[in-house]
Design an enzyme around this catalytic site. Sequence first.
Site, PDB file in Angstrom:
ATOM      1  N   LYS A  70       0.802  -1.228   0.000  1.00 43.62           N
ATOM      2  CA  LYS A  70       0.000   0.000   0.000  1.00 43.62           C
ATOM      3  C   LYS A  70       0.836   1.280   0.000  1.00 43.62           C
ATOM      4  O   LYS A  70       0.405   2.300  -0.550  1.00 43.62           O
ATOM      5  CB  LYS A  70      -0.967  -0.002   1.184  1.00 43.62           C
ATOM      6  CG  LYS A  70      -2.033  -1.075   1.090  1.00 43.62           C
ATOM      7  CD  LYS A  70      -2.974  -1.028   2.286  1.00 43.62           C
ATOM      8  CE  LYS A  70      -4.003  -2.134   2.209  1.00 43.62           C
ATOM      9  NZ  LYS A  70      -4.971  -2.075   3.324  1.00 43.62           N
ATOM     10  N   ALA A 133      -2.244  -0.113   6.293  1.00 36.13           N
ATOM     11  CA  ALA A 133      -3.583  -0.108   6.885  1.00 36.13           C
ATOM     12  C   ALA A 133      -3.637   0.827   8.079  1.00 36.13           C
ATOM     13  O   ALA A 133      -4.621   1.556   8.280  1.00 36.13           O
ATOM     14  CB  ALA A 133      -3.974  -1.524   7.291  1.00 36.13           C
TER      15      ALA A 133
END
Length: 279
Positions: A70, A133
């Site tokens: 990510k 996250a």
Amino acid sequence: MITGRTALYGVLGNPVRHSRSPQMQAAAFEHLGLDATYVALPVEPERLPAAVAGAHALGFQGLNVTVPHKRAVVALCEAVDPVAREVGAVNTLRRTERGWEGFNTDAAACLMLLREEGLRPGAPALLAGAGGAARAAAWALVRAGAVLRIAARRQDAAERLAAELGPLAGPGTPAPVAVPWGALEAEADAAEAVVNGTTVGLHPEDAPLPLRVRAGQLVADFVYGDTPLARAARDAGARLVSGERILVRQGALSFALWTGRAAPEALMAAAIAAPGRAT
């Protein structure tokens, strides 16, 4: 049946074979009569640039990005949405002619769900983790007006995340603060909201986070499935934002970005809960 007209979507990650996103998105495509398919694409970190470029060359219309990519994928985007830029991580890619546009639907989903569960401005909150996250969760907590404390196994990562998000704190709200990982239990005891942004719970053999959960506390876990934290929250009578709820909401937001259509969120939730589905 997949044909030359079928729109291609997928999720990049490592590991990713456990992902429930394919059945969730497939159910949404079928419900709306869209000729599209969504596949899990295992990609090791060193192959991420080639995979992202290759997916664009092959005509993929959109991608989700999960652990551990990510943060790294941000540099591979042609353009990055302001929220994703603030978060410092991307979990959704939308095709453009020149490349990929990056978004963070994790962050938006987390903010929506925390507010729906009644997180109040000024509430003390604890976040475990400082990865992709966790960055989305930290952004959501700060934007919700929580007084945030961040604990990560790497203290420098927690300090860096706290410093980066400090300017986003609203007037009168203290900036986020990094705390030692060893203080997790004491910090959780003092918090109204506890969020797991680590991968603890992803594997059955994972030891639980070293903290207690109490009745009425708001607990969110970015890992889905029957995680130790989710079990503890249910047993204690806490308000739980499960990994499944986050998965479905962020998936619905990604679906809308890709297709321009409102996602059938209830149907997507049912799809990942159906017997026989991947876990």
